[in-house]
Design a protein around this motif. Structure first.
Motif, PDB file in Angstrom:
ATOM      1  N   CYS A  74       0.828  -1.216   0.000  1.00 43.97           N
ATOM      2  CA  CYS A  74       0.000   0.000   0.000  1.00 43.97           C
ATOM      3  C   CYS A  74       0.860   1.263   0.000  1.00 43.97           C
ATOM      4  CB  CYS A  74      -0.956  -0.010   1.189  1.00 43.97           C
ATOM      5  SG  CYS A  74      -2.265  -1.244   1.018  1.00 43.97           S
ATOM      6  N   ASN A  75       1.971   1.226   0.703  1.00 44.85           N
ATOM      7  CA  ASN A  75       2.855   2.394   0.739  1.00 44.85           C
ATOM      8  C   ASN A  75       3.581   2.617  -0.586  1.00 44.85           C
ATOM      9  OD1 ASN A  75       2.175   3.025   3.382  1.00 44.85           O
ATOM     10  ND2 ASN A  75       3.787   1.742   4.236  1.00 44.85           N
ATOM     11  N   SER A  76       3.685   1.581  -1.408  1.00 46.52           N
ATOM     12  CA  SER A  76       4.370   1.723  -2.702  1.00 46.52           C
ATOM     13  C   SER A  76       3.421   2.129  -3.829  1.00 46.52           C
ATOM     14  CB  SER A  76       5.064   0.413  -3.081  1.00 46.52           C
ATOM     15  OG  SER A  76       4.151  -0.528  -3.616  1.00 46.52           O
ATOM     16  N   LEU A  77       2.131   2.068  -3.602  1.00 49.86           N
ATOM     17  CA  LEU A  77       1.159   2.273  -4.674  1.00 49.86           C
ATOM     18  C   LEU A  77       1.323   3.606  -5.398  1.00 49.86           C
ATOM     19  CD1 LEU A  77      -2.059   0.832  -2.986  1.00 49.86           C
ATOM     20  CD2 LEU A  77      -0.720  -0.209  -4.838  1.00 49.86           C
ATOM     21  N   ALA A  78       1.509   4.670  -4.665  1.00 45.43           N
ATOM     22  CA  ALA A  78       1.591   6.004  -5.272  1.00 45.43           C
ATOM     23  C   ALA A  78       2.822   6.151  -6.164  1.00 45.43           C
ATOM     24  CB  ALA A  78       1.593   7.081  -4.193  1.00 45.43           C
ATOM     25  N   GLN A  79       3.853   5.331  -5.954  1.00 48.41           N
ATOM     26  CA  GLN A  79       5.066   5.415  -6.761  1.00 48.41           C
ATOM     27  C   GLN A  79       5.002   4.528  -8.002  1.00 48.41           C
ATOM     28  OE1 GLN A  79       5.585   4.964  -3.147  1.00 48.41           O
ATOM     29  NE2 GLN A  79       5.467   7.183  -3.219  1.00 48.41           N
ATOM     30  N   GLN A  80       4.001   3.681  -8.108  1.00 44.75           N
ATOM     31  CA  GLN A  80       3.908   2.745  -9.227  1.00 44.75           C
ATOM     32  C   GLN A  80       3.417   3.485 -10.474  1.00 44.75           C
ATOM     33  OE1 GLN A  80       4.982  -0.334  -9.187  1.00 44.75           O
ATOM     34  NE2 GLN A  80       5.164  -0.739  -7.004  1.00 44.75           N
ATOM     35  N   HIS A  81       4.276   3.574 -11.488  1.00 49.82           N
ATOM     36  CA  HIS A  81       3.924   4.286 -12.719  1.00 49.82           C
ATOM     37  C   HIS A  81       4.170   3.459 -13.986  1.00 49.82           C
ATOM     38  CE1 HIS A  81       3.131   7.903 -10.483  1.00 49.82           C
ATOM     39  NE2 HIS A  81       4.311   7.797  -9.908  1.00 49.82           N
ATOM     40  N   SER A  82       4.869   2.358 -13.862  1.00 50.31           N
ATOM     41  CA  SER A  82       5.146   1.498 -15.013  1.00 50.31           C
ATOM     42  C   SER A  82       3.883   0.712 -15.367  1.00 50.31           C
ATOM     43  CB  SER A  82       6.276   0.530 -14.673  1.00 50.31           C
ATOM     44  OG  SER A  82       6.275  -0.566 -15.547  1.00 50.31           O
ATOM     45  N   ASP A  83       3.419   0.839 -16.608  1.00 47.31           N
ATOM     46  CA  ASP A  83       2.231   0.091 -17.029  1.00 47.31           C
ATOM     47  C   ASP A  83       2.405  -1.399 -16.800  1.00 47.31           C
ATOM     48  OD1 ASP A  83       0.564   2.199 -17.827  1.00 47.31           O
ATOM     49  OD2 ASP A  83       1.422   2.241 -19.841  1.00 47.31           O
ATOM     50  N   SER A  84       3.610  -1.890 -17.033  1.00 47.52           N
ATOM     51  CA  SER A  84       3.882  -3.308 -16.872  1.00 47.52           C
ATOM     52  C   SER A  84       3.734  -3.745 -15.412  1.00 47.52           C
ATOM     53  CB  SER A  84       5.290  -3.616 -17.377  1.00 47.52           C
ATOM     54  OG  SER A  84       5.491  -4.997 -17.446  1.00 47.52           O
ATOM     55  N   ALA A  85       4.113  -2.883 -14.492  1.00 44.89           N
ATOM     56  CA  ALA A  85       3.969  -3.195 -13.065  1.00 44.89           C
ATOM     57  C   ALA A  85       2.538  -2.971 -12.590  1.00 44.89           C
ATOM     58  CB  ALA A  85       4.937  -2.360 -12.242  1.00 44.89           C
ATOM     59  N   ILE A  86       1.907  -1.901 -13.058  1.00 40.86           N
ATOM     60  CA  ILE A  86       0.559  -1.560 -12.589  1.00 40.86           C
ATOM     61  C   ILE A  86      -0.433  -2.668 -12.922  1.00 40.86           C
ATOM     62  CG2 ILE A  86      -1.388   0.021 -12.949  1.00 40.86           C
ATOM     63  CD1 ILE A  86       0.665   2.301 -13.042  1.00 40.86           C
ATOM     64  N   ARG A  87      -0.249  -3.334 -14.026  1.00 43.24           N
ATOM     65  CA  ARG A  87      -1.162  -4.437 -14.366  1.00 43.24           C
ATOM     66  C   ARG A  87      -1.169  -5.469 -13.235  1.00 43.24           C
ATOM     67  NH1 ARG A  87      -1.688  -9.468 -17.281  1.00 43.24           N
ATOM     68  NH2 ARG A  87      -3.543  -9.360 -18.593  1.00 43.24           N
ATOM     69  N   SER A  88       0.000  -5.869 -12.790  1.00 38.42           N
ATOM     70  CA  SER A  88       0.097  -6.847 -11.704  1.00 38.42           C
ATOM     71  C   SER A  88      -0.298  -6.243 -10.364  1.00 38.42           C
ATOM     72  CB  SER A  88       1.517  -7.405 -11.625  1.00 38.42           C
ATOM     73  OG  SER A  88       1.805  -8.146 -12.783  1.00 38.42           O
ATOM     74  N   ILE A  89       0.148  -5.030 -10.107  1.00 36.99           N
ATOM     75  CA  ILE A  89      -0.152  -4.364  -8.832  1.00 36.99           C
ATOM     76  C   ILE A  89      -1.662  -4.164  -8.675  1.00 36.99           C
ATOM     77  CG2 ILE A  89       0.108  -2.162  -7.606  1.00 36.99           C
ATOM     78  CD1 ILE A  89       2.578  -3.922  -7.332  1.00 36.99           C
ATOM     79  N   SER A  90      -2.339  -3.774  -9.766  1.00 40.81           N
ATOM     80  CA  SER A  90      -3.785  -3.564  -9.679  1.00 40.81           C
ATOM     81  C   SER A  90      -4.525  -4.896  -9.521  1.00 40.81           C
ATOM     82  CB  SER A  90      -4.308  -2.786 -10.890  1.00 40.81           C
ATOM     83  OG  SER A  90      -4.090  -3.492 -12.087  1.00 40.81           O
ATOM     84  N   LYS A  91      -3.998  -5.940 -10.125  1.00 42.27           N
ATOM     85  CA  LYS A  91      -4.622  -7.258  -9.961  1.00 42.27           C
ATOM     86  C   LYS A  91      -4.466  -7.744  -8.520  1.00 42.27           C
ATOM     87  CE  LYS A  91      -5.192 -11.554 -12.508  1.00 42.27           C
ATOM     88  NZ  LYS A  91      -4.667 -12.388 -13.591  1.00 42.27           N
TER      89      LYS A  91
END
Length: 177
Positions: A74-91
Motif C-alpha cells: 500500500c505504501n508503494s502504490l503512489a510510486q507505481q507508474h510502469s504500465d507493466s507493473a501496474i497491471r500486476s499491482i492492480s490485480k
C-alpha cells in the motif's frame, strides 16, 4: 539481498512458464518472498515490474503469504507508474479487496482508492484499467463517493478508448446502475 535470486528475477521474462517457475520457487522457498516484495515495491529498480509479475501469481494462488507485506504494498502504490507493473499491482489490489480472509485497514483502502483513481486518469491500457475499475467498484460499495468518482472517470473520453477498455467500462457502468 541474495544476488543469485536477484539475477533469477532480472533474467525472467513475461512468458507464463517463466513466471510460473519463479512463483513455484517462492512456494518452495517462502523466505524469498520478502526479497521479492522489496524488489517489486522499489520502483527505482529496473526489474521491479518483473518482480510484480511473479508476485501477482503468488498472490493469486496463496494470498495469505502476502499478508505481512500489505503495508509495504500500500505504501508503494503512489510510486507505481510502469504500465507493466501496474497491471500486476492492480490485480493484487483486486485479490486483496475480494479476499474473505484478509481485512484491509481503512488507511490501506484509502491508499488503494487514491492510487486506483490516479491510474485510471493516467492509463489507457485495458488490462490495467479493468483490474483497477473492479477493485474501485468493490471499494465503492463501502465508500459510496468512490463509485461517483469512478463513474465520472469512466465516462470521459469513452469513445476514444480501445475496444477492450470500452468493454471493461461498460461492464462496470452496468454494475453501477
Amino acid at each position: 539481498m541474495n544476488v543469485d535470486f536477484y539475477q533469477q528475477i532480472a533474467q525472467s521474462t513475461a512468458h507464463r512458464k517463466c513466471r510460473d517457475d519463479n512463483k513455484d520457487f517462492i512456494f518452495a522457498h517462502p523466505t524469498y518472498l520478502k526479497e521479492l516484495t522489496e524488489i517489486a515495491f522499489n520502483t527505482k529498480d529496473k526489474n521491479h515490474h518483473k518482480a510484480c509479475w511473479i508476485l501477482e501469481l503468488v498472490c493469486e494462488e496463496r494470498l495469505e503469504l502476502f499478508n505481512p507485506f500489505i503495508d509495504g504494498y500500500c505504501n508503494s502504490l503512489a510510486q507505481q507508474h510502469s504500465d507493466s507493473a501496474i497491471r500486476s499491482i492492480s490485480k493484487i489490489g483486486l485479490f486483496l479487496v475480494k479476499s474473505k480472509k484478509i481485512q484491509l485497514t481503512e488507511q490501506q483502502e484509502e491508499k488503494l482508492i487514491e492510487s486506483g483513481l490516479d491510474w485510471l486518469i493516467q492509463t489507457d491500457k485495458a488490462a490495467n484499467a479493468a483490474y483497477t475499475m473492479r477493485f474501485l467498484y468493490l471499494l465503492g460499495k463501502k465508500y459510496s463517493w468512490v463509485n461517483n468518482e469512478l463513474k465520472a472517470l469512466l465516462l470521459r473520453d469513452f469513445s476514444n478508448q480501445t475496444p477492450g477498455y470500452r468493454f471493461a467500462v461498460k461492464d462496470i457502468l452496468k454494475r453501477l446502475k
